[in-house]
Design a protein around this motif. Sequence first.
Motif, PDB file in Angstrom:
ATOM      1  N   SER A  24       0.835  -1.201   0.000  1.00 49.15           N
ATOM      2  CA  SER A  24       0.000   0.000   0.000  1.00 49.15           C
ATOM      3  C   SER A  24       0.869   1.250   0.000  1.00 49.15           C
ATOM      4  N   GLY A  25       1.972   1.202   0.737  1.00 46.25           N
ATOM      5  CA  GLY A  25       2.867   2.349   0.772  1.00 46.25           C
ATOM      6  C   GLY A  25       3.468   2.652  -0.584  1.00 46.25           C
ATOM      7  N   ALA A  26       3.942   1.593  -1.267  1.00 46.01           N
ATOM      8  CA  ALA A  26       4.586   1.775  -2.572  1.00 46.01           C
ATOM      9  C   ALA A  26       3.588   2.243  -3.627  1.00 46.01           C
ATOM     10  N   THR A  27       2.392   1.651  -3.637  1.00 45.38           N
ATOM     11  CA  THR A  27       1.416   1.995  -4.678  1.00 45.38           C
ATOM     12  C   THR A  27       0.789   3.371  -4.441  1.00 45.38           C
ATOM     13  N   ILE A  28       0.433   3.660  -3.187  1.00 41.26           N
ATOM     14  CA  ILE A  28      -0.156   4.974  -2.900  1.00 41.26           C
ATOM     15  C   ILE A  28       0.887   6.068  -3.100  1.00 41.26           C
ATOM     16  N   ALA A  29       2.107   5.832  -2.634  1.00 42.08           N
ATOM     17  CA  ALA A  29       3.175   6.822  -2.809  1.00 42.08           C
ATOM     18  C   ALA A  29       3.428   7.087  -4.286  1.00 42.08           C
ATOM     19  N   THR A  30       3.479   6.024  -5.089  1.00 43.48           N
ATOM     20  CA  THR A  30       3.713   6.183  -6.528  1.00 43.48           C
ATOM     21  C   THR A  30       2.584   6.984  -7.171  1.00 43.48           C
ATOM     22  N   ALA A  31       1.348   6.674  -6.785  1.00 38.12           N
ATOM     23  CA  ALA A  31       0.200   7.414  -7.325  1.00 38.12           C
ATOM     24  C   ALA A  31       0.292   8.895  -6.954  1.00 38.12           C
ATOM     25  N   LEU A  89       2.733  10.700  -8.994  1.00 36.94           N
ATOM     26  CA  LEU A  89       2.214  10.941 -10.343  1.00 36.94           C
ATOM     27  C   LEU A  89       1.118  12.001 -10.363  1.00 36.94           C
ATOM     28  N   GLY A  90       0.841  12.576  -9.200  1.00 38.02           N
ATOM     29  CA  GLY A  90      -0.138  13.656  -9.133  1.00 38.02           C
ATOM     30  C   GLY A  90      -1.572  13.195  -9.040  1.00 38.02           C
ATOM     31  N   VAL A  91      -1.795  11.916  -8.722  1.00 31.47           N
ATOM     32  CA  VAL A  91      -3.168  11.402  -8.591  1.00 31.47           C
ATOM     33  C   VAL A  91      -3.781  11.954  -7.302  1.00 31.47           C
ATOM     34  N   GLU A  92      -5.028  12.349  -7.386  1.00 32.53           N
ATOM     35  CA  GLU A  92      -5.745  12.879  -6.226  1.00 32.53           C
ATOM     36  C   GLU A  92      -5.781  11.817  -5.117  1.00 32.53           C
ATOM     37  N   LYS A  93      -5.675  12.243  -3.866  1.00 33.53           N
ATOM     38  CA  LYS A  93      -5.459  11.337  -2.735  1.00 33.53           C
ATOM     39  C   LYS A  93      -6.520  10.247  -2.606  1.00 33.53           C
ATOM     40  N   THR A  94      -7.792  10.618  -2.695  1.00 36.00           N
ATOM     41  CA  THR A  94      -8.860   9.628  -2.560  1.00 36.00           C
ATOM     42  C   THR A  94      -8.815   8.613  -3.687  1.00 36.00           C
ATOM     43  N   ARG A  95      -8.581   9.077  -4.902  1.00 37.44           N
ATOM     44  CA  ARG A  95      -8.469   8.169  -6.042  1.00 37.44           C
ATOM     45  C   ARG A  95      -7.264   7.245  -5.898  1.00 37.44           C
ATOM     46  N   ALA A  96      -6.164   7.796  -5.414  1.00 41.12           N
ATOM     47  CA  ALA A  96      -4.951   6.998  -5.232  1.00 41.12           C
ATOM     48  C   ALA A  96      -5.189   5.871  -4.233  1.00 41.12           C
ATOM     49  N   THR A  97      -5.850   6.188  -3.122  1.00 42.57           N
ATOM     50  CA  THR A  97      -6.114   5.184  -2.083  1.00 42.57           C
ATOM     51  C   THR A  97      -7.079   4.118  -2.577  1.00 42.57           C
ATOM     52  N   ARG A  98      -8.150   4.543  -3.231  1.00 38.05           N
ATOM     53  CA  ARG A  98      -9.145   3.592  -3.733  1.00 38.05           C
ATOM     54  C   ARG A  98      -8.519   2.639  -4.744  1.00 38.05           C
ATOM     55  N   PHE A  99      -7.747   3.177  -5.678  1.00 38.99           N
ATOM     56  CA  PHE A  99      -7.132   2.321  -6.695  1.00 38.99           C
ATOM     57  C   PHE A  99      -6.133   1.362  -6.060  1.00 38.99           C
ATOM     58  N   SER A 100      -5.351   1.848  -5.100  1.00 39.96           N
ATOM     59  CA  SER A 100      -4.364   1.008  -4.437  1.00 39.96           C
ATOM     60  C   SER A 100      -4.998  -0.177  -3.729  1.00 39.96           C
ATOM     61  N   PHE A 101      -6.106   0.070  -3.033  1.00 44.76           N
ATOM     62  CA  PHE A 101      -6.744  -1.005  -2.276  1.00 44.76           C
ATOM     63  C   PHE A 101      -7.515  -1.978  -3.163  1.00 44.76           C
ATOM     64  N   LEU A 102      -8.140  -1.458  -4.223  1.00 45.02           N
ATOM     65  CA  LEU A 102      -8.925  -2.340  -5.089  1.00 45.02           C
ATOM     66  C   LEU A 102      -8.038  -3.143  -6.051  1.00 45.02           C
ATOM     67  N   MET A 103      -6.887  -2.594  -6.435  1.00 44.21           N
ATOM     68  CA  MET A 103      -6.027  -3.294  -7.384  1.00 44.21           C
ATOM     69  C   MET A 103      -5.415  -4.559  -6.793  1.00 44.21           C
ATOM     70  N   VAL A 104      -5.380  -4.645  -5.468  1.00 44.00           N
ATOM     71  CA  VAL A 104      -4.765  -5.806  -4.835  1.00 44.00           C
ATOM     72  C   VAL A 104      -5.733  -6.965  -4.679  1.00 44.00           C
ATOM     73  N   LEU A 105      -7.037  -6.684  -4.813  1.00 47.29           N
ATOM     74  CA  LEU A 105      -8.025  -7.755  -4.619  1.00 47.29           C
ATOM     75  C   LEU A 105      -7.836  -8.938  -5.576  1.00 47.29           C
ATOM     76  N   PRO A 106      -7.745  -8.709  -6.909  1.00 46.80           N
ATOM     77  CA  PRO A 106      -7.564  -9.850  -7.812  1.00 46.80           C
ATOM     78  C   PRO A 106      -6.306 -10.670  -7.530  1.00 46.80           C
ATOM     79  N   PRO A 107      -5.123 -10.039  -7.307  1.00 44.92           N
ATOM     80  CA  PRO A 107      -3.934 -10.842  -6.988  1.00 44.92           C
ATOM     81  C   PRO A 107      -4.076 -11.648  -5.699  1.00 44.92           C
ATOM     82  N   ILE A 108      -4.678 -11.033  -4.661  1.00 41.93           N
ATOM     83  CA  ILE A 108      -4.849 -11.743  -3.398  1.00 41.93           C
ATOM     84  C   ILE A 108      -5.781 -12.943  -3.568  1.00 41.93           C
ATOM     85  N   LEU A 109      -6.920 -12.707  -4.228  1.00 36.57           N
ATOM     86  CA  LEU A 109      -7.881 -13.789  -4.427  1.00 36.57           C
ATOM     87  C   LEU A 109      -7.320 -14.868  -5.345  1.00 36.57           C
TER      88      LEU A 109
END
Length: 265
Positions: free
Chosen positions: A162-169, A172-192
């Motif tokens: 989460s640190g690496a993905t949110i920090a990278t976002a 890249l200038g991604v808005e904070k809420t969007r960065a957090t949402r994308f970071s948390f949702l992008m991990v669901l498929p790999p985990i499952l």
Amino acid sequence: MSLFEAIILGIIQGLTEFLPVSSSGHIEIGSYFLGAQSSDNLLFSIIVHAATALSTIVVFRHTIWEIIRDLFKFEWNESTQFAAKIVLSMIPIGVVGVLFEEKIETLFGGNVIFVASMLLITGLLLTITYYTKDGDNKVTFGRALIIGLAQTIAILPGISRSGATIATALYLGVEKTRATRFSFLMVLPPILGAALIKALDVVKAPEVAAGNISAVALIAGFIAAFIAGLLACQWMIAIVKRGKLIYFAIYCFIIGSAVLITHIF
């Protein structure tokens, strides 16, 4: 693994899966000091990862439902594009996981000095966000791929996903809420996906996978990881909005340095 160890490791997994301090690194360190070989217990690993995945689904249930609903409209709408970006972000970690699975597994063997060193790097990544200007960008396909590359680096124990993905976002200038949402949702498929693969291994060799942990300890570990993950996920969303990642950078520096000093001296 005792009931107490299962609860403690479940809490560690739940908290550190979302907080930017590396879940894999803390599980390695926690297992080392508790003397519990949780990394060798396949079934326990599946249980606690499933718990944190479930906590993510609960927190983002409305977003996930909206995406699923819009996908069945078979239109190139915002939800379809978001799902496509998630898939794109998974490609790097999928390729690395398939090609270098055995080499990656060798990193998870109780090498706490390596883990501590990676925690210091995580601290550095989070520190840089403190000096990054707030952005208002969206997650484009190009940015999704770059964030996916950051997730791949986070395979290393001690590098926070989460640190690496949110920090990278944020870089890249991604808005904070969007960065957090994308970071948390992008991990669901790999985990499952990883949980499904490991579950097949359990079916093939249930005695080996279960190790020496009881059903009660497994249930306790699941509940502990789920509750801790639920709280940590919601907490992390608020933390990113307020730009307080620097506190976790300090934490990573302290823990990483303490472990290194303990083992070197």
